[in-house]
Enzyme design. Structure first.
Site, PDB file in Angstrom:
ATOM      1  N   SER A 193     -36.956  -6.895 -17.063  1.00 35.12           N
ATOM      2  CA  SER A 193     -36.759  -8.193 -17.717  1.00 35.12           C
ATOM      3  C   SER A 193     -37.561  -8.291 -19.010  1.00 35.12           C
ATOM      4  O   SER A 193     -38.649  -7.726 -19.124  1.00 35.12           O
ATOM      5  CB  SER A 193     -37.191  -9.315 -16.757  1.00 35.12           C
ATOM      6  OG  SER A 193     -36.382  -9.289 -15.600  1.00 35.12           O
ATOM      7  N   GLY A 203     -33.240 -12.636 -17.349  1.00 33.53           N
ATOM      8  CA  GLY A 203     -33.519 -11.359 -16.692  1.00 33.53           C
ATOM      9  C   GLY A 203     -32.365 -10.722 -15.936  1.00 33.53           C
ATOM     10  O   GLY A 203     -32.548  -9.709 -15.252  1.00 33.53           O
ATOM     11  N   ASP A 249     -29.331  -8.325 -15.019  1.00 36.41           N
ATOM     12  CA  ASP A 249     -29.183  -6.928 -15.429  1.00 36.41           C
ATOM     13  C   ASP A 249     -28.098  -6.245 -14.589  1.00 36.41           C
ATOM     14  O   ASP A 249     -27.493  -6.859 -13.706  1.00 36.41           O
ATOM     15  CB  ASP A 249     -30.520  -6.202 -15.319  1.00 36.41           C
ATOM     16  CG  ASP A 249     -31.169  -6.394 -13.958  1.00 36.41           C
ATOM     17  OD1 ASP A 249     -30.419  -6.561 -12.965  1.00 36.41           O
ATOM     18  OD2 ASP A 249     -32.420  -6.394 -13.889  1.00 36.41           O
ATOM     19  N   HIS A 254     -18.011  -6.360 -35.820  1.00 37.59           N
ATOM     20  CA  HIS A 254     -19.298  -6.485 -36.506  1.00 37.59           C
ATOM     21  C   HIS A 254     -20.366  -5.847 -35.635  1.00 37.59           C
ATOM     22  O   HIS A 254     -20.172  -5.616 -34.446  1.00 37.59           O
ATOM     23  CB  HIS A 254     -19.628  -7.962 -36.737  1.00 37.59           C
ATOM     24  CG  HIS A 254     -19.584  -8.764 -35.471  1.00 37.59           C
ATOM     25  ND1 HIS A 254     -18.432  -9.420 -35.054  1.00 37.59           N
ATOM     26  CD2 HIS A 254     -20.506  -8.980 -34.507  1.00 37.59           C
ATOM     27  CE1 HIS A 254     -18.674 -10.012 -33.888  1.00 37.59           C
ATOM     28  NE2 HIS A 254     -19.924  -9.757 -33.534  1.00 37.59           N
ATOM     29  N   ARG A 280     -12.450  -4.583 -23.469  1.00 30.41           N
ATOM     30  CA  ARG A 280     -12.085  -5.882 -24.025  1.00 30.41           C
ATOM     31  C   ARG A 280     -12.589  -5.860 -25.463  1.00 30.41           C
ATOM     32  O   ARG A 280     -13.753  -5.532 -25.719  1.00 30.41           O
ATOM     33  CB  ARG A 280     -12.744  -6.996 -23.204  1.00 30.41           C
ATOM     34  CG  ARG A 280     -12.480  -8.424 -23.719  1.00 30.41           C
ATOM     35  CD  ARG A 280     -13.631  -8.923 -24.580  1.00 30.41           C
ATOM     36  NE  ARG A 280     -13.522 -10.343 -24.879  1.00 30.41           N
ATOM     37  CZ  ARG A 280     -14.279 -10.959 -25.784  1.00 30.41           C
ATOM     38  NH1 ARG A 280     -15.200 -10.292 -26.456  1.00 30.41           N
ATOM     39  NH2 ARG A 280     -14.130 -12.233 -26.003  1.00 30.41           N
ATOM     40  N   ASP A 321     -13.632  -7.448 -28.823  1.00 24.95           N
ATOM     41  CA  ASP A 321     -14.139  -8.709 -29.371  1.00 24.95           C
ATOM     42  C   ASP A 321     -13.550  -8.983 -30.763  1.00 24.95           C
ATOM     43  O   ASP A 321     -13.377  -8.062 -31.562  1.00 24.95           O
ATOM     44  CB  ASP A 321     -15.681  -8.606 -29.444  1.00 24.95           C
ATOM     45  CG  ASP A 321     -16.336  -9.927 -29.781  1.00 24.95           C
ATOM     46  OD1 ASP A 321     -16.056 -10.919 -29.084  1.00 24.95           O
ATOM     47  OD2 ASP A 321     -17.131  -9.979 -30.737  1.00 24.95           O
ATOM     48  N   GLU A 376      -9.295  -9.801 -27.716  1.00 21.92           N
ATOM     49  CA  GLU A 376      -9.646 -11.213 -27.773  1.00 21.92           C
ATOM     50  C   GLU A 376      -8.920 -11.845 -28.943  1.00 21.92           C
ATOM     51  O   GLU A 376      -9.332 -11.707 -30.099  1.00 21.92           O
ATOM     52  CB  GLU A 376     -11.164 -11.412 -27.951  1.00 21.92           C
ATOM     53  CG  GLU A 376     -11.528 -12.901 -27.886  1.00 21.92           C
ATOM     54  CD  GLU A 376     -12.762 -13.304 -28.708  1.00 21.92           C
ATOM     55  OE1 GLU A 376     -13.185 -14.455 -28.600  1.00 21.92           O
ATOM     56  OE2 GLU A 376     -13.285 -12.464 -29.469  1.00 21.92           O
ATOM     57  N   HIS A 378     -17.373 -17.450 -21.407  1.00 18.37           N
ATOM     58  CA  HIS A 378     -18.663 -17.703 -22.052  1.00 18.37           C
ATOM     59  C   HIS A 378     -18.495 -18.427 -23.388  1.00 18.37           C
ATOM     60  O   HIS A 378     -19.473 -18.832 -23.997  1.00 18.37           O
ATOM     61  CB  HIS A 378     -19.391 -16.374 -22.264  1.00 18.37           C
ATOM     62  CG  HIS A 378     -18.655 -15.459 -23.199  1.00 18.37           C
ATOM     63  ND1 HIS A 378     -17.432 -14.899 -22.895  1.00 18.37           N
ATOM     64  CD2 HIS A 378     -18.943 -15.033 -24.448  1.00 18.37           C
ATOM     65  CE1 HIS A 378     -17.022 -14.165 -23.913  1.00 18.37           C
ATOM     66  NE2 HIS A 378     -17.916 -14.223 -24.858  1.00 18.37           N
ATOM     67  N   ASP A 379     -17.278 -18.550 -23.852  1.00 19.73           N
ATOM     68  CA  ASP A 379     -17.010 -19.192 -25.142  1.00 19.73           C
ATOM     69  C   ASP A 379     -16.462 -20.610 -25.015  1.00 19.73           C
ATOM     70  O   ASP A 379     -16.109 -21.226 -26.025  1.00 19.73           O
ATOM     71  CB  ASP A 379     -15.995 -18.361 -25.941  1.00 19.73           C
ATOM     72  CG  ASP A 379     -16.632 -17.159 -26.624  1.00 19.73           C
ATOM     73  OD1 ASP A 379     -17.831 -17.244 -26.959  1.00 19.73           O
ATOM     74  OD2 ASP A 379     -15.931 -16.154 -26.830  1.00 19.73           O
ATOM     75  N   ASP A 388     -21.165 -23.384 -24.879  1.00 18.38           N
ATOM     76  CA  ASP A 388     -22.244 -22.446 -25.170  1.00 18.38           C
ATOM     77  C   ASP A 388     -23.427 -23.166 -25.803  1.00 18.38           C
ATOM     78  O   ASP A 388     -23.235 -23.876 -26.783  1.00 18.38           O
ATOM     79  CB  ASP A 388     -21.653 -21.378 -26.111  1.00 18.38           C
ATOM     80  CG  ASP A 388     -22.699 -20.494 -26.754  1.00 18.38           C
ATOM     81  OD1 ASP A 388     -23.815 -20.409 -26.246  1.00 18.38           O
ATOM     82  OD2 ASP A 388     -22.343 -19.865 -27.777  1.00 18.38           O
ATOM     83  N   ARG A 414     -23.493 -20.829 -19.829  1.00 23.19           N
ATOM     84  CA  ARG A 414     -24.050 -19.513 -19.507  1.00 23.19           C
ATOM     85  C   ARG A 414     -25.282 -19.649 -18.600  1.00 23.19           C
ATOM     86  O   ARG A 414     -26.248 -18.896 -18.714  1.00 23.19           O
ATOM     87  CB  ARG A 414     -24.402 -18.768 -20.799  1.00 23.19           C
ATOM     88  CG  ARG A 414     -23.214 -18.628 -21.738  1.00 23.19           C
ATOM     89  CD  ARG A 414     -23.568 -18.057 -23.097  1.00 23.19           C
ATOM     90  NE  ARG A 414     -22.371 -17.936 -23.949  1.00 23.19           N
ATOM     91  CZ  ARG A 414     -22.354 -17.378 -25.153  1.00 23.19           C
ATOM     92  NH1 ARG A 414     -23.472 -16.880 -25.668  1.00 23.19           N
ATOM     93  NH2 ARG A 414     -21.226 -17.304 -25.852  1.00 23.19           N
TER      94      ARG A 414
END
Lengths: 566, 566
Positions: B159, B177, B179, B252, B331, B333, B362, B428-429, B473, B477
């Site tokens: 972590s 933390g 993982d 990016h 996937r 991005d 996406e 998550h978006d 967001d 999350r």
């Protein structure tokens, strides 16, 4: 009056929204004819919204019997574009987004809220590599199509044994001895005529007179010459500023192609068994071939262009003639029956050697699937040919209907494709134009005028300029008439003048085209080509009565009249 | 009553006429809603005409507020197809060809004459290599999206120093933390839930908690694990029949990506100067970056994917994780801001290693330009998400309008793409689904029912199944709730049952979808999934009043009721 929503059409990343060049996106919209008085594009950067929101009026660039077509050119500063359309007919005020319709005035943005950017259409990012970018020279070119066996016999020693006398009647399988030296010998004639590019039907080794059944892709047919003759032809043409395009017959080969012969002999055991689409072994030719062919022609076995070995072989061929001889274009035979993946690789291969090579597909139909920038630069524009014939000769279309159809066709492709579409009025695959005109030279001249003043790159079929005639194949493949006494020299001079006119006036090569519906009548077609400050107006009267078209500008001059010297 | 020609739409070689598999072509037509009673496809081989001419009735597969959609499946014996449509409304009888409309009865062919084959539409040749062929397994899969930093902390030694207590409130830049070991430790949970594929947001080295700003594409983020942990995760998941899809952020990189740091330090002199789109040197970050970025985020420099070195670097990365670890999907991005040419190469590269890798873009918009078989297998189906939300939660759409919209969306893509579209209700978006429902679990269950019975591949966002909530967001999350006392276990069991239902009934995975307009009311949505002899009917009632839907067949059983145990 309500705006008819069912007539409104747009699709992002298509011929309705495409990159015109590395900085410019063209956006088009279709609405019901006469439905909308004003059309505005709202556009900006979705990451800078609404600060970057800009409104730009769209131009009505054409209409057909049912629809109006609108277009606008925008330059997104960060190369990202999100957009929506606003339509107004005086009473109604309507936004069009990817999500649907919304009644709101132009001064208010379409409903945004938290999901705002989702509503809009997007051209997400303009990448130079994805821009469809045909070679610059093609817009300025005038092509001349040669069927080499019938153009000129420059080297009688190369003629087939069975050669017949020049001027005889063509059959499906006779020979007259035309060859590459014959073309070299007549480059003066071609230069004088004013053409700037040659399209030769196939010249590689083959037993037929048309050579669409290739025996060997790596050598020039011995009756036509050899590699050195082809080099001479290309060099001497280039010296005169004339380009050379060859015919790539990659859909199928000839029966005598060695790998196919190997399969005929060794069947399933042949190392070339997978070079073709054989349904069962051994090979049978009758009653119908038991392998895929062009049409049902046993002598033209279809090549398996999905086989990596075949692909490599053919791509090497395509590369070789560009690399070795410096040819300027490939015309792709039966292009729509070969897989897209093959054409993508061919483009990459060939353009890597010379980005100026013109890649032209033989497709007689709507060809959008091949004209997205990853395959061809253009296609043979037979839809144009038939529209001209239907208007001028068959009279199935009146002038307004021709303009309708032409407008619809122009909307199929991006502007840069329209600029280099291969416009023709006949070829080795169709009856000759004069034959279709039933000998009426007045109509022929009008058709030529249309061809040379239309948007796209014109191509003359050899001999049409001196009044050759002939019905469908094989009659349209008669030996070129060289005897001046038998040539229609006045017609040839007329064609020369058309070419000079095109060369002298940039709007005829590069300018946008707009049909003038107000002046168009049943028999009279009026349109304009405009580029920068210069506009050329064209009026084509198929009728028997004289028509007077007053110019719209004060400053004008008559460039050409087809009836002045006929 | 006349057939409205302006509503008739077809385009060859598009989602209106595409190869479904190596032997089958699907042909679609759009007509004005209610305009046409019968629609017939005339089809055959143009080289065997009219002998091969066949008439096949088309099925009306759906309708939206303005149009009816028709479809038929044909198997051209020689893989060549030419075709036309015949429409009939009882009074009028109309042929539709590529050339336009012609009033004639079904018994007579459209006008042929010498130019006959030209009139028709064509699917010129069906090549296996051009068939859009997504991996078979995806149709059967149920995905589970994990944001690794927030799923489970399996290795506290890894972590970050600043790690906060599990269960705390997420900010844009704090850490909890989570993982890869945490995922491995919970494979039992995931297997028990019934999911069969994981989608992990980025796991490569990056300073942020979301890791969409990559520092190093070749190593797993040390806070998440190392290559060995990833291998363990993939192997152990595979042992349970669970696939693993990773997130490729190729549009990016992160500001700390070494090549970009080199450009920051050495400017124009850097050997990586052309790896990015720098407008002027030296690099400046404020007020807005003087180089292209994702959005205007200085910490996410846009990669120049047209540069062959960048391309090679990224394609090697894409290949490496497939080859080395055996991941099952990428996937992609911000997929719509990367050039098409790059994606074509990525597909070739990756599919050459493993044709079963799922390539998912996406893109939040109409994605036809990426779904032609040469780029992605599918896209994230956000248009579906918003339609569900608008119907069930926002009530901007009633059930009929939802069916209209869904029908329109289904018509965008070929059937084989619809079968593997990545259907989701949040990520998550976006805000979490329960948050959007304002805590109304009944609506949440209906939305899940729709998700798991709809055409396409469903994806659950981690924790949605146990009743997690959270706004946009970073609130969506939050760390996964593992304490059973805090979990909505009844909801989890409901999701389990939905997954079992889907697994047990092939129509829910593979069957075509048909909306039942007769039974649909404002609040009640009724549709069917059918495959072979089995049909599953689904009725979704968003209203407060009970609705009774009588089954159409005599033999039937109730598979599930959302209100049975809530």
């Amino acid at each position: 009056m309500a705006i008819h929503r069912e007539g409104v059409h747009h699709r992002s990343k298509s011929s309705y929204a495409y990159a015109y060049d590395e900085e410019t996106v063209h956006v088009r919209l279709r609405t019901m004819r006469g439905d909308v008085a004003e059309c505005t594009l709202l556009h900006g950067d979705k990451f800078d919204w609404p600060d970057s929101a800009t409104r730009t009026r769209m131009e009505r660039i054409g209409r057909d019997e049912r629809f109006d077509y609108w277009q606008v050119s925008v330059r997104p500063p960060r190369r990202r574009l999100c957009y929506a359309f606003h339509l107004s007919d005086g009473d109604e005020s309507l936004w069009v987004t990817e999500w649907g319709f919304e009644s709101k005035p132009l001064s208010e943005l379409p409903t945004a809220g938290e999901r705002r950017p989702l509503h809009y259409f997007e051209y997400p990012f303009l990448h130079p590599t994805d821009v469809h970018d045909p070679p610059e020279w093609v817009s300025d070119a005038v092509f001349y199509q040669i069927f080499p066996e019938r153009f000129a016999n420059g080297d009688p020693e190369r003629s087939p044994e069975s050669v017949e006398e020049w001027g005889g009647e063509p059959t499906l399988d006779n020979f007259f001895g035309g060859d590459l030296q014959g073309i070299i010998d007549n480059l003066d004639y071609l230069e004088d005529l004013g053409v700037s590019a040659l399209y030769l039907t196939p010249i590689f080794e083959s037993r037929s007179n048309h050579k669409y059944n290739t025996t060997d892709y790596t050598s020039v047919d011995p009756h036509f010459g050899d590699e050195e003759t082809l080099r001479q032809l290309t060099e001497q043409a280039h010296d005169r500023g004339i380009r050379v395009m060859l015919d790539a017959v990659f859909n199928h080969c000839g029966r005598e192609f060695e790998p196919f012969q190997d399969v005929v002999e060794n069947g399933r055991e042949s190392e070339y068994a997978d070079w073709f689409h054989v349904h069962e072994f051994p090979i049978e030719f009758e009653p119908r071939p038991n392998y895929d062919t062009f049409g049902f022609e046993a002598y033209m076995p279809k090549l398996n262009t999905e086989n990596p070995e075949v692909k490599e072989y053919l791509l090497d061929v395509a590369a070789y003639w560009v690399d070795e001889i410096g040819i300027d274009g490939w015309r792709l035979d039966v292009a729509d029956e070969v897989d897209h993946a093959f054409w993508r690789e061919l483009r990459e291969e060939v353009k890597a050697i010379d980005p100026d090579v013109y890649i032209l597909g033989e497709i007689w139909h709507d060809s959008r699937a091949w004209l997205r920038g990853d395959q061809f630069d253009a296609v043979m524009n037979y839809p144009f040919s038939y529209a001209v014939i239907d208007f001028l000769i068959e009279r199935d279309l009146d002038a307004g209907e021709f303009a309708d159809k032409a407008t619809r066709f122009l909307g199929r492709y991006p502007e840069q494709v329209n600029e280099v579409l291969f416009n023709l009025l006949g070829s080795h695959d169709t009856p000759r134009l004069l034959y279709r005109c039933d000998g009426d030279e007045r109509l022929l001249r009008l058709a030529f005028l249309l061809l040379f003043t239309y948007r796209g790159t014109p191509c003359l079929y050899y001999g049409d300029e001196v009044g050759m005639t002939g019905g469908d194949d094989p009659d349209c493949r008669r030996p070129m008439v060289w005897d001046e006494a038998e040539q229609n020299t006045a017609l040839r001079e007329f064609v020369q003048r058309l070419i000079v006119l095109r060369d002298d006036h940039r709007p005829l090569r590069r300018g946008r085209i707009r049909f003038d519906r107000e002046r168009t009548t049943s028999d009279l077609l009026v349109y304009r080509r405009a580029d920068g400050d210069e506009t050329v107006g064209i009026a084509i009267n198929r009728g028997d009565d004289q028509a007077v078209v007053e110019p719209t500008d004060e400053q004008w001059e008559t460039l050409l009249r087809t009836d002045a010297d006929s």
